[in-house]
Design a protein around this motif. Sequence first.
Motif, PDB file in Angstrom:
ATOM      1  N   GLU A   1       0.369   4.354  11.441  1.00 60.90           N
ATOM      2  CA  GLU A   1      -0.521   4.216  12.607  1.00 60.90           C
ATOM      3  C   GLU A   1      -1.985   4.421  12.219  1.00 60.90           C
ATOM      4  N   LEU A   2      -2.248   5.366  11.345  1.00 57.45           N
ATOM      5  CA  LEU A   2      -3.624   5.613  10.891  1.00 57.45           C
ATOM      6  C   LEU A   2      -4.198   4.372  10.224  1.00 57.45           C
ATOM      7  N   VAL A   3      -3.377   3.702   9.421  1.00 61.23           N
ATOM      8  CA  VAL A   3      -3.824   2.470   8.756  1.00 61.23           C
ATOM      9  C   VAL A   3      -4.081   1.381   9.795  1.00 61.23           C
ATOM     10  N   LYS A   4      -3.155   1.240  10.746  1.00 60.90           N
ATOM     11  CA  LYS A   4      -3.283   0.219  11.802  1.00 60.90           C
ATOM     12  C   LYS A   4      -4.548   0.393  12.621  1.00 60.90           C
TER      13      LYS A   4
ATOM     14  N   PRO B   1      11.281  20.057   9.480  1.00 59.04           N
ATOM     15  CA  PRO B   1      11.949  18.743   9.467  1.00 59.04           C
ATOM     16  C   PRO B   1      11.398  17.721  10.462  1.00 59.04           C
ATOM     17  N   ALA B   2      11.116  18.129  11.708  1.00 57.81           N
ATOM     18  CA  ALA B   2      10.625  17.164  12.713  1.00 57.81           C
ATOM     19  C   ALA B   2       9.291  16.562  12.280  1.00 57.81           C
ATOM     20  N   ALA B   3       8.396  17.404  11.764  1.00 60.96           N
ATOM     21  CA  ALA B   3       7.075  16.931  11.313  1.00 60.96           C
ATOM     22  C   ALA B   3       7.215  16.005  10.107  1.00 60.96           C
ATOM     23  N   LEU B   4       8.043  16.407   9.139  1.00 57.86           N
ATOM     24  CA  LEU B   4       8.215  15.592   7.931  1.00 57.86           C
ATOM     25  C   LEU B   4       8.734  14.202   8.281  1.00 57.86           C
ATOM     26  N   ARG B   5       9.677  14.148   9.220  1.00 57.26           N
ATOM     27  CA  ARG B   5      10.267  12.849   9.576  1.00 57.26           C
ATOM     28  C   ARG B   5       9.299  11.931  10.324  1.00 57.26           C
ATOM     29  N   CYS B   6       8.316  12.527  10.973  1.00 55.15           N
ATOM     30  CA  CYS B   6       7.334  11.717  11.718  1.00 55.15           C
ATOM     31  C   CYS B   6       6.178  11.245  10.832  1.00 55.15           C
ATOM     32  N   SER B   7       6.030  11.853   9.663  1.00 54.51           N
ATOM     33  CA  SER B   7       4.819  11.658   8.867  1.00 54.51           C
ATOM     34  C   SER B   7       4.563  10.221   8.424  1.00 54.51           C
ATOM     35  N   SER B   8       5.600   9.494   8.002  1.00 55.84           N
ATOM     36  CA  SER B   8       5.362   8.122   7.530  1.00 55.84           C
ATOM     37  C   SER B   8       4.848   7.245   8.666  1.00 55.84           C
ATOM     38  N   PHE B   9       5.347   7.497   9.896  1.00 54.87           N
ATOM     39  CA  PHE B   9       4.907   6.714  11.062  1.00 54.87           C
ATOM     40  C   PHE B   9       3.452   7.038  11.410  1.00 54.87           C
TER      41      PHE B   9
ATOM     42  N   PRO C   1       0.820  -1.227   0.000  1.00 54.15           N
ATOM     43  CA  PRO C   1       0.000   0.000   0.000  1.00 54.15           C
ATOM     44  C   PRO C   1       0.849   1.271   0.000  1.00 54.15           C
ATOM     45  N   LEU C   2       0.470   2.226  -0.836  1.00 57.86           N
ATOM     46  CA  LEU C   2       1.207   3.486  -0.944  1.00 57.86           C
ATOM     47  C   LEU C   2       0.743   4.459   0.126  1.00 57.86           C
ATOM     48  N   TYR C   3       1.667   5.226   0.665  1.00 58.68           N
ATOM     49  CA  TYR C   3       1.306   6.241   1.654  1.00 58.68           C
ATOM     50  C   TYR C   3       2.299   7.396   1.576  1.00 58.68           C
ATOM     51  N   ALA C   4       1.860   8.558   2.067  1.00 58.10           N
ATOM     52  CA  ALA C   4       2.713   9.753   2.021  1.00 58.10           C
ATOM     53  C   ALA C   4       3.799   9.680   3.084  1.00 58.10           C
ATOM     54  N   THR C   5       5.017  10.052   2.729  1.00 52.12           N
ATOM     55  CA  THR C   5       6.089  10.197   3.719  1.00 52.12           C
ATOM     56  C   THR C   5       6.771  11.534   3.459  1.00 52.12           C
ATOM     57  N   GLU C   6       7.509  12.015   4.453  1.00 50.35           N
ATOM     58  CA  GLU C   6       8.129  13.340   4.360  1.00 50.35           C
ATOM     59  C   GLU C   6       7.059  14.353   3.957  1.00 50.35           C
ATOM     60  N   SER C   7       5.981  14.345   4.739  1.00 50.59           N
ATOM     61  CA  SER C   7       4.806  15.144   4.399  1.00 50.59           C
ATOM     62  C   SER C   7       4.354  15.984   5.590  1.00 50.59           C
ATOM     63  N   PRO C   8       3.932  17.237   5.381  1.00 47.69           N
ATOM     64  CA  PRO C   8       3.397  18.035   6.491  1.00 47.69           C
ATOM     65  C   PRO C   8       2.178  17.371   7.128  1.00 47.69           C
ATOM     66  N   ILE C   9       1.981  17.646   8.423  1.00 50.76           N
ATOM     67  CA  ILE C   9       0.946  16.973   9.226  1.00 50.76           C
ATOM     68  C   ILE C   9      -0.285  17.856   9.376  1.00 50.76           C
ATOM     69  N   ILE C  10      -1.455  17.247   9.232  1.00 50.40           N
ATOM     70  CA  ILE C  10      -2.725  17.973   9.379  1.00 50.40           C
ATOM     71  C   ILE C  10      -3.340  17.642  10.739  1.00 50.40           C
ATOM     72  N   SER C  11      -3.802  18.682  11.444  1.00 48.25           N
ATOM     73  CA  SER C  11      -4.442  18.508  12.758  1.00 48.25           C
ATOM     74  C   SER C  11      -5.739  19.317  12.816  1.00 48.25           C
ATOM     75  N   ASP C  12      -6.723  18.755  13.502  1.00 50.46           N
ATOM     76  CA  ASP C  12      -7.997  19.475  13.702  1.00 50.46           C
ATOM     77  C   ASP C  12      -8.107  20.043  15.112  1.00 50.46           C
ATOM     78  N   ASP C  13      -6.992  20.069  15.842  1.00 59.08           N
ATOM     79  CA  ASP C  13      -7.019  20.611  17.207  1.00 59.08           C
ATOM     80  C   ASP C  13      -7.406  22.095  17.175  1.00 59.08           C
ATOM     81  N   ASP C  14      -8.036  22.557  18.262  1.00 61.51           N
ATOM     82  CA  ASP C  14      -8.483  23.957  18.332  1.00 61.51           C
ATOM     83  C   ASP C  14      -7.338  24.939  18.111  1.00 61.51           C
ATOM     84  N   LEU C  15      -6.158  24.634  18.687  1.00 62.95           N
ATOM     85  CA  LEU C  15      -5.050  25.585  18.565  1.00 62.95           C
ATOM     86  C   LEU C  15      -4.627  25.755  17.107  1.00 62.95           C
TER      87      LEU C  15
END
Length: 429
Positions: free
Chosen positions: A259-262, A247-255, A190-204
């Motif tokens: 996790e989202l798939v799991k 950089p920190a966000a991009l490096r975490c993105s594949s993980f 399965p293909l997935y995005a890596t080195e990608s900016p992270i999207i959040s729906d948090d209020d902040l």
Amino acid sequence: MKSFDVIVVGAGTSGMMAAIAAAKSGSNTLLIEKNKRVGKKLLLTGGGRCNVTNNRPADEIIAHIPGNGKFLYSAFSQFNNYDIMEFFESNGTHLKEEDHGRMFPVTDRSKTIVETLFNQLEQLGVTIYTEAKVEKILRKEDQVIGVSLEHEKIYAPCVILTTGGRTYPSTGSTGDGYKLAKRLGHTISPLYATESPIISDDDLIKEKTLQGLSLQDVSLSVLNSKGKIIVEHQMDLLFTHFGLSGPAALRCSSFINQELVKNQQKPVTLQLDIFPQKSAAELNNEIKKKLLEHSEKSLKNALKNLVPERLLDFVLTETKLSDYQSKQVLEQHINQLTNYLKTFRITATKTLPIEKSFVTGGGISLKEIQPKTMESKLVNGLFFAGELLDINGYTGGYNVTAAFVTGHVAGTHAASIAEYTYLPSLEQE
């Protein structure tokens, strides 16, 4: 009837290197590209400067390729990042080292790298077809015999697929190679995005409280469903209007995507430590010291230079300490502040899609590929290289390195096999 020893499909990073390696080994080589010119995606890498490789030992490079990097050990023993550097230097393209071992051309122009590769292709007599799309890989029983373009068939005992992933589709990376490989019986992880900016729906994030705030040398962790840290990266981070980048966000993105798939797309918890170099006790003491020094001031003024002002305002609001004076602050309040600054939680709902990411995760299953040669275990004479493979690394020259290495190995071995492979009768292919 047109025939070659080796046909390379896709003139990107791995494809150009594969064609060069095959031609250097004596093969009559054809390189096919559907764009008007070669190296379109390579021109975009490293912000248009082309982070061509990384000046670190092989073990360290492989450690920076979290997506199946260990598969590359055999390939690296044949051609590695130092060989890439030597290739460019010996062709008159000088490189320079920047932070974290990243290597760039001294010209600071990716065009220099593409031109060097193109000049080599020309010098070695590689035939190049541009604006040509491969519709099908031709095979007879378990042997590759060539490719089919829209209006013609071209024959060869070895075909190397190097059509890239699905990032930057405007460069031609539209997933064609996966379809071609699948038709030949290959499995696509399965293909997935890596080195990608992270999207959040948090209020902040929604309220743009910290939008545009950049934090240096912080630690971002991805937590699993039980709250355990899966991966942690200490680098710079940027709050955006949609979530997190840098950089920190991009490096975490594949993980995050794994996790989202799991967990059936349930949001993933991230933990931010603003002071990764300090223990909670050390940070506690630092806050106490500031409060003692400024006992007559408000808490906000006493902690003025601890973190950027907008972040401090946010943390004091969240801990309900905004209106406190230094002298009102109790031990429990200091613990509260320390805890927030060391374990700031953010929820990730997804990342930007593959098309807007830097690297494609997933791809041709490595169980079906020989690590020493990059040849298919299912179809003789079929090779793969580059981002098409289920291999992905962090930004910093690691993915380009993997592409050059796998391309060179595939090209060299395809040439040696083409030397003694006799094409079966082509009448009924």
